[in-house]
Design a protein around this motif. Sequence first.
Motif, short mmCIF file in Angstrom:
data_model
loop_
_atom_site.label_atom_id
_atom_site.label_comp_id
_atom_site.label_asym_id
_atom_site.label_seq_id
_atom_site.Cartn_x
_atom_site.Cartn_y
_atom_site.Cartn_z
N UNK A 224 -10.89 -1.04 3.69
CA UNK A 224 -10.53 -0.18 4.83
C UNK A 224 -11.61 0.84 5.14
N UNK A 225 -12.53 1.07 4.23
CA UNK A 225 -13.62 2.01 4.47
C UNK A 225 -14.72 1.39 5.34
N UNK A 226 -14.82 0.06 5.34
CA UNK A 226 -15.94 -0.57 6.04
C UNK A 226 -15.50 -1.55 7.14
N UNK A 280 1.92 -4.62 -4.16
CA UNK A 280 0.63 -3.99 -3.85
C UNK A 280 0.28 -4.06 -2.37
N UNK A 281 1.01 -4.87 -1.61
CA UNK A 281 0.75 -4.95 -0.18
C UNK A 281 1.06 -3.63 0.52
N UNK A 282 2.09 -2.93 0.06
CA UNK A 282 2.52 -1.70 0.73
C UNK A 282 1.49 -0.59 0.62
N UNK A 283 1.01 -0.23 -0.58
CA UNK A 283 -0.04 0.80 -0.64
C UNK A 283 -1.34 0.34 0.00
N UNK A 284 -1.61 -0.97 -0.02
CA UNK A 284 -2.81 -1.49 0.65
C UNK A 284 -2.77 -1.24 2.14
N UNK A 285 -1.63 -1.58 2.74
CA UNK A 285 -1.48 -1.38 4.18
C UNK A 285 -1.45 0.11 4.52
N UNK A 286 -0.77 0.91 3.67
CA UNK A 286 -0.70 2.36 3.90
C UNK A 286 -2.09 2.99 3.84
N UNK A 287 -2.92 2.53 2.91
CA UNK A 287 -4.28 3.05 2.80
C UNK A 287 -5.07 2.70 4.06
N UNK A 290 -4.08 5.11 6.74
CA UNK A 290 -4.70 6.41 6.49
C UNK A 290 -6.17 6.42 6.93
N UNK A 291 -6.83 5.27 6.76
CA UNK A 291 -8.25 5.17 7.09
C UNK A 291 -8.48 4.81 8.56
#
Length: 357
Positions: A224-226, A280-287, A290-291
Amino acid sequence: MKKKLFFSCLSLAVIINLGLLMPDLNQTAFCADTINLKITNYFPPPSMQSKIMTEFVSELESRTGGRVKVRYFPGGSLLKAPATIKGIDSGITDIGLAHIEYTAGRFPVMEACEMPLGYTSGWVANQIMNDFYNKFKPKEFDKYKVLWFHANSPSMIISKKPVRNLEDMKGLTIRAPGRFGDVISALGGTPAPTSIMETYDAIAKGVLDGVFVPYETLRTFKFAEVAKYVTDTGFIGPCYPFYVAMNKRSYGKLPPDIKEILNTLSGEYRERMALMWNGVEFPGKAFGEEMGVEFIALSKKESDRWVKAVEPVIENYIEEMVSKGYQESEVRGWFKYIKERTAYLTEKQKFYQIKSP
């Protein structure tokens, strides 16, 4: 004469005592000694995949009362993902975790499970990988002790440029090894078999335009950073068949009670891993949110175009397997089984109220 008799008697006593204490040295030495095992996993230590494997290691040592001691190597510190299966073969590691596309073509029957068939969730895909293996018993895994299979949630197009239709895929270089690369090619993109650990830098430097993986990687590998766009491709939903496999010689040396503990533990962690892949899909999508990542949902009409575009990937696989000596009816039977299990397990997931994005 007395001295000879004394030493003869002493030697006989020692032999008798050794015989009583160690009636079969070969049978009991392995049981009496600590059993040292090496386990390798390429996921970074902070990831949930690595944390689950850390729990597995701890449980194995605990349930065997310390008779099994494990040297655990996360983050590819012993073997990189592409070298894992070879490392299991050679005994560099006793147990390894990776997925089959790091050695594309080595497990051709199991590759049926990673076709673009529209898996509905990670939990469903996890069950199918194990069900498929247990039903069809591909000989390609005969030289290993398979502890369990698992699978990621359906893969998405995570990219630097927005992909809103098939035309937007043209000219994009997307990280996708093996059969996943065939899917990207069918969609009009250019696949690249880059290692997942090198993908972040490749996207950041513009070598890659994106990656074909699930939501969780937005956080696990910081994509999500790139890459600021995610196109939902769950309707074709290919998933990687991951394995946790053991060197068969190492498994064969284990005492029966240790084998039983390991087998039981593997069954438990098969389900823990399945639930983890959904979770792990939920925090992945939430991150990603956020980004500032934009999540793109395609229309039904556009989705149908994508489904049509990837059909040749399945047909080409069938032709390839027939050329290897498999009956066409047999190969099509694999897909029929997967589709039926997907529908059945999707309803089971709803019944068990297992959440997924």
